[in-house]
Design a protein around this motif. Structure first.
Motif, mmCIF file in Angstrom:
data_model
loop_
_atom_site.group_PDB
_atom_site.id
_atom_site.type_symbol
_atom_site.label_atom_id
_atom_site.label_comp_id
_atom_site.label_asym_id
_atom_site.label_seq_id
_atom_site.Cartn_x
_atom_site.Cartn_y
_atom_site.Cartn_z
ATOM 1 N N TRP A 86 0.829 -1.214 0.000
ATOM 2 C CA TRP A 86 0.000 0.000 0.000
ATOM 3 C C TRP A 86 0.856 1.253 0.000
ATOM 4 C CZ3 TRP A 86 -0.556 3.413 4.412
ATOM 5 C CH2 TRP A 86 -1.405 4.489 4.151
ATOM 6 N N LYS A 87 1.869 1.234 0.841
ATOM 7 C CA LYS A 87 2.727 2.412 0.995
ATOM 8 C C LYS A 87 3.240 2.937 -0.338
ATOM 9 C CE LYS A 87 4.974 1.905 5.517
ATOM 10 N NZ LYS A 87 6.299 1.674 6.132
ATOM 11 N N GLY A 153 8.063 11.850 9.016
ATOM 12 C CA GLY A 153 6.700 11.728 8.513
ATOM 13 C C GLY A 153 5.703 12.445 9.403
ATOM 14 N N VAL B 102 -1.327 11.697 2.764
ATOM 15 C CA VAL B 102 -0.708 12.155 4.003
ATOM 16 C C VAL B 102 -0.452 10.967 4.930
ATOM 17 C CG1 VAL B 102 -1.090 13.521 6.079
ATOM 18 C CG2 VAL B 102 -1.650 14.484 3.850
ATOM 19 N N LEU B 103 -1.389 10.055 4.965
ATOM 20 C CA LEU B 103 -1.228 8.865 5.781
ATOM 21 C C LEU B 103 -0.038 8.030 5.326
ATOM 22 C CD1 LEU B 103 -4.904 7.709 6.182
ATOM 23 C CD2 LEU B 103 -3.397 8.550 7.972
ATOM 24 N N LYS B 104 0.053 7.855 4.037
ATOM 25 C CA LYS B 104 1.181 7.095 3.500
ATOM 26 C C LYS B 104 2.494 7.701 3.944
ATOM 27 C CE LYS B 104 -0.507 5.123 -0.808
ATOM 28 N NZ LYS B 104 -0.501 5.276 -2.262
ATOM 29 N N LEU B 105 2.562 8.996 3.758
ATOM 30 C CA LEU B 105 3.775 9.720 4.130
ATOM 31 C C LEU B 105 4.138 9.457 5.582
ATOM 32 C CD1 LEU B 105 4.210 13.402 3.054
ATOM 33 C CD2 LEU B 105 5.635 11.417 2.616
ATOM 34 N N TYR B 106 3.126 9.494 6.395
ATOM 35 C CA TYR B 106 3.331 9.317 7.822
ATOM 36 C C TYR B 106 3.994 7.975 8.139
ATOM 37 C CZ TYR B 106 2.267 8.834 12.777
ATOM 38 O OH TYR B 106 2.356 8.648 14.125
ATOM 39 N N PHE B 107 3.645 6.979 7.349
ATOM 40 C CA PHE B 107 4.156 5.638 7.613
ATOM 41 C C PHE B 107 5.469 5.318 6.907
ATOM 42 C CE2 PHE B 107 -0.444 4.812 8.519
ATOM 43 C CZ PHE B 107 -0.256 4.629 9.881
ATOM 44 N N ILE B 108 5.883 6.176 5.994
ATOM 45 C CA ILE B 108 7.143 5.939 5.316
ATOM 46 C C ILE B 108 8.262 6.591 6.119
ATOM 47 C CG2 ILE B 108 8.487 6.371 3.219
ATOM 48 C CD1 ILE B 108 5.861 6.270 1.653
#
Lengths: 181, 181
Positions: A86-87, A153, B102-108
Motif C-alpha cells: 500500500w505504501k 513523517g 498524508v497517511l502514507k507519508l506518515y508511515f514511510i
DNA sequence: AGTCCCATGTAATCCGTTACATGATTTA
DNA sequence: TAAATCATGTAACGGATTACATGGGACT
C-alpha cells in the motif's frame, strides 16, 4: 468494497514497529494521526478481528505488568507485505475533502445577512483554536531538530495541518473584509 | 443517523432557485460543488425520493422540449425552511478531512527510499493539474468583478480551493527539498 | 456502426456511526 | 466516593460505493 477501506493498512502501519492494544490504537487516532483520519473504537476492534482472520496480525491476550487484561496485536510477515504494498502504491485520484462549512457558504447568497458574518466569525474561532492546538503540539514534539529527523513523517503531516489551518484563517479573514464593505 | 447526512440539504440548496433534474444535480457535483462534496448518481435518485416523501420537494415528469423523458424537482416551502434552518445552524466541530497520501507519508520512515521521491512527485503533478484546472475555471467564471458579486459564495469556495492547492504544492515542494539533502 | 452522453433507476454489499454493555483502575 | 480513564467488545442502523440494468439521442 463500499468505501475505500484504508483502516486495515492504517492499523498495520500503527503496529509496524511496536505491538499495541486496541486501546493504544484508539489513542493514536486521538492525537497524531487523528488530524487526517478518524474512527470509533468499535470499528477498530472489528477491523482487528478481520486482520487476524486475514493472517495479517496475531494477538496475544493476558496480563502485562498491570492487573488489567489486555490484548496486544503484532504484525505478521503477511501484514508487512500488505502494508508495504500500500505504501508504495499509486492512486491517481485525489480524494474529495468534504467540508460542511464551505457548502453552507456556497448556498448563502445574501452577503449582507448579519448571520453570515456570525457564521464566518464562529468558523474563524474554531480554526484559530485548532491552529493554536497544532502549534502547541509542534512546539512540544519538534522543538529540537533531532526530533524532526527521527520522526520526519509525523513532522510533515503536522506541518501540513498547520499550513492548512493558516490558509483557512486567511481565507475567512479575506471573506469577512469583503463582506464588511 | 449513521453519518451526518448532508446530502438532502445540499440537494435542496442546488434546486433552491431553479428546478433541476436528477441528472442536472449529478452534473453539479462534477463541476462547481464537486470540489467539496461527492456523490454517485444512484444515491442522488434515492435521496430525491426521500425528499419527496418528506414533503421537501415535488416532482414533475414529462417531455420538456426534447424527446427524452425527464423529471424536474422543485423545492417546497417545507424544503425552504429546512434549507434555511441548516444554512444558519452552528456546528462547533470541524470535520476531519481524510487524506490517503498524508497517511502514507506518515508511515514511510525511510527518507532515502527512492520510491518516496516518486510518490511525492506523483502527488505534486496531481495537485498542479488540479490547480491549473481550478484557475482555468476561475478565469472563465469570474474574470469580471460583476460575476464575483453575483455569485459570491461560489467565488469564495473556488478561491479557497485554489489557495488550498497552492498550500499543498508548497508543502510537497518543501518536503522534496528536505529529502534531497 | 460504434462510441459517448443523456437520463433514470434497483440491488447487493459494506463502511462508519450511535447506542448498548461491562468491569477494573486511577485520581481528585 | 465519585468521576474519569483504561480496556474491550456487540448490535442496530443507515449512508455510500459498486455493480447491474435499460433506452434514446448525438456525433464521428
Amino acid at each position: 468494497m463500499a468505501q475505500k477501506n484504508l483502516l486495515p493498512v492504517i492499523l498495520l502501519g500503527l503496529i509496524e514497529d511496536t505491538t499495541k492494544t486496541g486501546y493504544d490504537l484508539k489513542k493514536d487516532f486521538e492525537t497524531e494521526i487523528g488530524e487526517f483520519w478518524s474512527v470509533k473504537h468499535s470499528q477498530i476492534y472489528l477491523e482487528l478481528k478481520r486482520l487476524i482472520a486475514a493472517g495479517d496480525i496475531t494477538s496475544n491476550t493476558g496480563y502485562f505488568g498491570n492487573k488489567i487484561e489486555k490484548t496486544y496485536y503484532e504484525i505478521t510477515e503477511n501484514g508487512r507485505k500488505r502494508l508495504e504494498n500500500w505504501k508504495y502504491s499509486y492512486d491517481e485520484q485525489l480524494m474529495v475533502n468534504k467540508d460542511e462549512f464551505v457548502l453552507k457558504l456556497y448556498f448563502i447568497k445574501d452577503k449582507s445577512d448579519p448571520r453570515l458574518r456570525e457564521l464566518l466569525n464562529e468558523q474563524l474561532q474554531l480554526h484559530r483554536k485548532k491552529l493554536a492546538h497544532l502549534e502547541e503540539r509542534r512546539e512540544r514534539l519538534f522543538s529540537a531538530k533531532d526530533d524532526i529527523e527521527k520522526n520526519y513523517g509525523h513532522f510533515l503531516i503536522l506541518d501540513h495541518a498547520i499550513r492548512r489551518e493558516n490558509e483557512y484563517i486567511d481565507w475567512i479573514n479575506g471573506a469577512i473584509e469583503q463582506i464588511v464593505q
